[in-house]
Design an enzyme around this catalytic site. Structure first.
Site, PDB file in Angstrom:
ATOM      1  N   SER A   8      13.681  -3.594  -6.548  1.00 51.59           N
ATOM      2  CA  SER A   8      13.198  -4.465  -5.475  1.00 51.59           C
ATOM      3  C   SER A   8      12.181  -5.435  -6.066  1.00 51.59           C
ATOM      4  O   SER A   8      11.627  -5.192  -7.139  1.00 51.59           O
ATOM      5  CB  SER A   8      12.585  -3.643  -4.334  1.00 51.59           C
ATOM      6  OG  SER A   8      11.649  -2.716  -4.835  1.00 51.59           O
ATOM      7  N   GLU A  10       8.899  -8.246  -5.109  1.00 48.47           N
ATOM      8  CA  GLU A  10       7.890  -8.627  -4.108  1.00 48.47           C
ATOM      9  C   GLU A  10       7.464 -10.086  -4.284  1.00 48.47           C
ATOM     10  O   GLU A  10       7.270 -10.553  -5.401  1.00 48.47           O
ATOM     11  CB  GLU A  10       6.683  -7.694  -4.299  1.00 48.47           C
ATOM     12  CG  GLU A  10       5.561  -7.960  -3.328  1.00 48.47           C
ATOM     13  CD  GLU A  10       4.476  -6.888  -3.429  1.00 48.47           C
ATOM     14  OE1 GLU A  10       4.805  -5.686  -3.462  1.00 48.47           O
ATOM     15  OE2 GLU A  10       3.296  -7.280  -3.473  1.00 48.47           O
ATOM     16  N   ASP A 102      -6.812  -4.632   3.291  1.00 52.01           N
ATOM     17  CA  ASP A 102      -8.238  -4.752   2.952  1.00 52.01           C
ATOM     18  C   ASP A 102      -8.814  -5.895   3.758  1.00 52.01           C
ATOM     19  O   ASP A 102      -8.278  -7.002   3.732  1.00 52.01           O
ATOM     20  CB  ASP A 102      -8.408  -5.071   1.462  1.00 52.01           C
ATOM     21  CG  ASP A 102      -8.044  -3.878   0.598  1.00 52.01           C
ATOM     22  OD1 ASP A 102      -8.509  -2.772   0.914  1.00 52.01           O
ATOM     23  OD2 ASP A 102      -7.288  -4.073  -0.375  1.00 52.01           O
ATOM     24  N   PHE A 211      -7.274  -9.110 -11.013  1.00 54.56           N
ATOM     25  CA  PHE A 211      -6.530  -8.264 -10.058  1.00 54.56           C
ATOM     26  C   PHE A 211      -6.886  -6.800 -10.268  1.00 54.56           C
ATOM     27  O   PHE A 211      -7.127  -6.050  -9.346  1.00 54.56           O
ATOM     28  CB  PHE A 211      -5.032  -8.348 -10.337  1.00 54.56           C
ATOM     29  CG  PHE A 211      -4.292  -9.446  -9.641  1.00 54.56           C
ATOM     30  CD1 PHE A 211      -4.899 -10.278  -8.722  1.00 54.56           C
ATOM     31  CD2 PHE A 211      -2.935  -9.637  -9.916  1.00 54.56           C
ATOM     32  CE1 PHE A 211      -4.183 -11.283  -8.098  1.00 54.56           C
ATOM     33  CE2 PHE A 211      -2.215 -10.628  -9.297  1.00 54.56           C
ATOM     34  CZ  PHE A 211      -2.851 -11.458  -8.399  1.00 54.56           C
ATOM     35  N   HIS A 261       9.926  -1.493  -8.684  1.00 53.32           N
ATOM     36  CA  HIS A 261       9.568  -2.553  -7.731  1.00 53.32           C
ATOM     37  C   HIS A 261       8.754  -3.591  -8.514  1.00 53.32           C
ATOM     38  O   HIS A 261       7.668  -3.286  -9.004  1.00 53.32           O
ATOM     39  CB  HIS A 261       8.720  -1.957  -6.597  1.00 53.32           C
ATOM     40  CG  HIS A 261       8.241  -2.956  -5.592  1.00 53.32           C
ATOM     41  ND1 HIS A 261       9.022  -3.439  -4.558  1.00 53.32           N
ATOM     42  CD2 HIS A 261       7.030  -3.571  -5.447  1.00 53.32           C
ATOM     43  CE1 HIS A 261       8.331  -4.287  -3.820  1.00 53.32           C
ATOM     44  NE2 HIS A 261       7.117  -4.397  -4.340  1.00 53.32           N
TER      45      HIS A 261
HETATM   46  P1  FAD Z   1      -4.452   4.066   3.073  1.00 57.98           P
HETATM   47  O1  FAD Z   1      -3.284   4.878   2.677  1.00 57.98           O
HETATM   48  O2  FAD Z   1      -4.864   4.077   4.492  1.00 57.98           O
HETATM   49  O3  FAD Z   1      -5.670   4.514   2.134  1.00 57.98           O
HETATM   50  C1  FAD Z   1      -6.854   3.724   2.025  1.00 57.98           C
HETATM   51  C2  FAD Z   1      -8.032   4.566   1.554  1.00 57.98           C
HETATM   52  O4  FAD Z   1      -8.481   5.423   2.615  1.00 57.98           O
HETATM   53  C3  FAD Z   1      -7.755   5.511   0.381  1.00 57.98           C
HETATM   54  O5  FAD Z   1      -8.936   5.578  -0.390  1.00 57.98           O
HETATM   55  C4  FAD Z   1      -7.470   6.864   1.040  1.00 57.98           C
HETATM   56  O6  FAD Z   1      -7.859   7.940   0.194  1.00 57.98           O
HETATM   57  C5  FAD Z   1      -8.330   6.799   2.290  1.00 57.98           C
HETATM   58  N1  FAD Z   1      -7.670   7.376   3.466  1.00 57.98           N
HETATM   59  C6  FAD Z   1      -6.361   7.293   3.793  1.00 57.98           C
HETATM   60  N2  FAD Z   1      -6.112   7.872   4.980  1.00 57.98           N
HETATM   61  C7  FAD Z   1      -7.310   8.324   5.445  1.00 57.98           C
HETATM   62  C8  FAD Z   1      -7.726   9.001   6.633  1.00 57.98           C
HETATM   63  N3  FAD Z   1      -6.821   9.303   7.583  1.00 57.98           N
HETATM   64  N4  FAD Z   1      -9.040   9.282   6.773  1.00 57.98           N
HETATM   65  C9  FAD Z   1      -9.944   8.966   5.829  1.00 57.98           C
HETATM   66  N5  FAD Z   1      -9.606   8.329   4.660  1.00 57.98           N
HETATM   67  C10 FAD Z   1      -8.314   8.001   4.480  1.00 57.98           C
HETATM   68  N6  FAD Z   1      -2.723  -5.455   0.808  1.00 57.98           N
HETATM   69  C11 FAD Z   1      -2.589  -6.486   1.672  1.00 57.98           C
HETATM   70  O7  FAD Z   1      -3.584  -6.915   2.278  1.00 57.98           O
HETATM   71  N7  FAD Z   1      -1.385  -7.079   1.904  1.00 57.98           N
HETATM   72  C12 FAD Z   1      -0.248  -6.644   1.299  1.00 57.98           C
HETATM   73  O8  FAD Z   1       0.820  -7.195   1.534  1.00 57.98           O
HETATM   74  C13 FAD Z   1      -0.333  -5.540   0.385  1.00 57.98           C
HETATM   75  N8  FAD Z   1       0.757  -5.028  -0.211  1.00 57.98           N
HETATM   76  C14 FAD Z   1       0.647  -3.910  -1.019  1.00 57.98           C
HETATM   77  C15 FAD Z   1       1.818  -3.350  -1.565  1.00 57.98           C
HETATM   78  C16 FAD Z   1       1.741  -2.230  -2.380  1.00 57.98           C
HETATM   79  C17 FAD Z   1       3.018  -1.637  -2.933  1.00 57.98           C
HETATM   80  C18 FAD Z   1       0.469  -1.649  -2.681  1.00 57.98           C
HETATM   81  C19 FAD Z   1       0.365  -0.461  -3.598  1.00 57.98           C
HETATM   82  C20 FAD Z   1      -0.675  -2.200  -2.145  1.00 57.98           C
HETATM   83  C21 FAD Z   1      -0.613  -3.325  -1.296  1.00 57.98           C
HETATM   84  N9  FAD Z   1      -1.737  -3.898  -0.704  1.00 57.98           N
HETATM   85  C22 FAD Z   1      -1.619  -4.963   0.161  1.00 57.98           C
HETATM   86  C23 FAD Z   1      -3.067  -3.349  -0.985  1.00 57.98           C
HETATM   87  C24 FAD Z   1      -3.491  -2.300   0.057  1.00 57.98           C
HETATM   88  O9  FAD Z   1      -3.556  -2.877   1.343  1.00 57.98           O
HETATM   89  C25 FAD Z   1      -4.875  -1.799  -0.350  1.00 57.98           C
HETATM   90  O10 FAD Z   1      -4.776  -1.046  -1.541  1.00 57.98           O
HETATM   91  C26 FAD Z   1      -5.639  -1.047   0.713  1.00 57.98           C
HETATM   92  O11 FAD Z   1      -6.989  -0.880   0.237  1.00 57.98           O
HETATM   93  C27 FAD Z   1      -5.115   0.345   1.026  1.00 57.98           C
HETATM   94  O12 FAD Z   1      -3.968   0.318   1.723  1.00 57.98           O
HETATM   95  P2  FAD Z   1      -3.131   1.690   1.936  1.00 57.98           P
HETATM   96  O13 FAD Z   1      -2.043   1.395   2.838  1.00 57.98           O
HETATM   97  O14 FAD Z   1      -2.836   2.301   0.633  1.00 57.98           O
HETATM   98  O15 FAD Z   1      -4.284   2.548   2.674  1.00 57.98           O
END
Ligand code: FAD
Length: 283
Positions: A8, A10, A102, A211, A261
Site C-alpha cells: 500500500s 500513502e 496530534d 520528522f 506500506h
Molecule cells: P493512540 O493509539 O490513541 O495512542 C496515543 C498515545 O496515547 C500513546 O502514547 C498510547 O500509549 C496512549 N494511549 C492510547 N490509548 C490510551 C487510553 N485509552 N488511555 C490512555 N492512554 C492511551 N497523524 C495525523 O495527524 N494525520 C494522519 O493522517 C496520520 N497518519 C498516520 C499513519 C500512520 C500509519 C501512523 C503510524 C501515524 C499517523 N499519524 C497521523 C500520527 C498519529 O496521529 C500520532 O502518532 C498520534 O500521536 C497517535 O495516534 P494513534 O492513533 O497512534 O493514537
C-alpha cells in the site's frame, strides 16, 4: 512478486496546483505495484478534512484502487465524525485508517473533543457503521513518543485491536529487530491481526531528521553518520537510502511481514526503485 503480499502507498492531500500535478503523476506511476489500497493523510482537527475527502474520492474513481482516508479524532466531535463516515459510505469508500492524531500546538478553534484515543474512535466507527469499514490502526515498534511505558503502549495497542481494528500499519523504523520484537510481544498478548511495516524511503536527510525527532522514530547512529557525511550531496543520500531501505524490506519480508506500506510523500521514484530491487517490478 509474491501474490499474498499486501502493498500500500500513502499520500498527503496536495495543497497547490503544482502539488496536485506531482501527486497525480506519482499515483499513476505507482499503479504497476498493484497496491491493495492508497491511503491519504488527514490534518488533526480537520485542517485538511475536505482535501482528504476529495483526494480519496478522486483516487478511487480514477484508479479503481481502494482508497483509505486517515481519520483522526483529536479536536473533533462525534457529530462531525459521524457525518464524515456517512460521506465516505455514500462514496463507496470502505477502508479507514483510524487515529488519535496530534493537536497542532497553539492552534485554537477546535470543536468539542469527545473521543480522546484511537481505541475510542475504532469503537465509535464500529458502533455507527458495524462491519462496513475495514479499519487500519497505527502501531509503534519503537513505542509512541508519549507512551507512559512500553508495556502500557502495547496494552493500549491491544485495546484498539479489541475495539475492532482489522490491521495495523507501523510508524517507520530502520531497525528490523524492533519490528520483530514488537510482533512477538503482540502475539504473546493474543493479537493476531496483520501488522504491516510502514516504510519511509530516504531521499533528504534534514527532512527525515526533523520528522523522526517529532514522531519518535529512531535513525540509528551508524545511518545518521553515513547520511550526515553526504552533506548536500542528494544523489549520494538517495543511493545510501535505497541500499539501506531495500535491505530493511528484505529482512522484514524474510522474517514474515505480510506486506509493506510505503510513505511516499507524494513521490514515486524511491518507492518504485525499492520495489524493483525487491523484485516486485520487472522494469
Ligand atoms: P493512540 O493509539 O490513541 O495512542 C496515543 C498515545 O496515547 C500513546 O502514547 C498510547 O500509549 C496512549 N494511549 C492510547 N490509548 C490510551 C487510553 N485509552 N488511555 C490512555 N492512554 C492511551 N497523524 C495525523 O495527524 N494525520 C494522519 O493522517 C496520520 N497518519 C498516520 C499513519 C500512520 C500509519 C501512523 C503510524 C501515524 C499517523 N499519524 C497521523 C500520527 C498519529 O496521529 C500520532 O502518532 C498520534 O500521536 C497517535 O495516534 P494513534 O492513533 O497512534 O493514537
Amino acid at each position: 512478486m509474491t501474490q499474498s503480499l499486501t502493498l500500500s502507498c500513502e499520500f498527503f492531500p496536495p495543497r497547490t496546483d503544482e502539488g496536485m500535478k506531482n501527486f497525480r503523476a506519482a499515483r499513476e506511476q505507482l499503479l504497476p505495484l498493484k497496491p491493495a489500497f492508497f491511503s491519504v493523510t488527514f490534518g488533526a482537527g480537520g485542517s485538511t478534512q475536505d482535501q482528504t475527502f476529495e483526494t480519496v474520492v478522486e483516487i478511487q474513481n480514477q484508479t479503481k484502487i481502494p482508497a483509505a482516508p486517515h481519520l483522526s479524532c483529536v479536536g473533533s466531535s462525534k457529530k462531525n465524525i459521524r457525518q464524515l463516515l456517512l460521506n465516505y459510505k455514500a462514496n463507496n469508500i470502505s477502508r479507514i485508517v483510524a487515529l488519535r492524531g496530534d493537536r497542532p500546538s497553539g492552534m485554537g478553534g477546535f470543536e468539542k473533543e469527545e473521543l480522546h484515543y484511537a481505541n475510542e474512535l475504532v469503537e465509535f466507527i464500529r458502533s455507527e457503521t458495524g462491519d462496513y469499514f475495514h479499519i487500519e490502526v497505527a502501531a509503534y515498534p519503537e513505542f509512541h513518543p508519549q507512551a507512559r511505558s512500553a508495556k502500557a503502549d502495547l496494552n493500549y495497542f491491544k485495546q484498539k485491536v479489541d475495539a475492532g481494528a482489522n490491521c495495523a500499519i507501523t510508524q517507520y523504523f530502520y531497525n528490523a529487530d524492533s519490528y520483530f520484537r514488537f510482533v512477538d510481544d503482540c502475539n504473546k498478548l493474543g493479537i493476531s491481526i496483520p501488522i504491516i511495516p510502514g516504510i519511509m524511503p530516504i531521499s533528504n536527510y534534514s527532512q527525515l531528521a526533523r520528522f523522526s525527532e517529532s514522531c519518535g522514530a529512531e535513525i540509528p547512529r551508524w545511518l545518521q553518520r553515513r547520511l550526515q557525511d553526504c552533506g548536500d550531496d542528494l544523489p549520494q543520500i538517495q543511493a545510501i537510502g535505497l541500499e539501506v531501505v531495500t535491505h530493511l524490506c528484505e529482512q522484514l519480508l524474510k522474517g514474515g511481514a505480510s506486506g509493506l506500506h510505503f510513505y511516499t510523500l507524494n513521490r514515486s521514484q524511491t518507492t518504485l526503485e525499492i520495489s524493483k530491487r525487491l523484485g516486485f517490478l520487472t522494469s
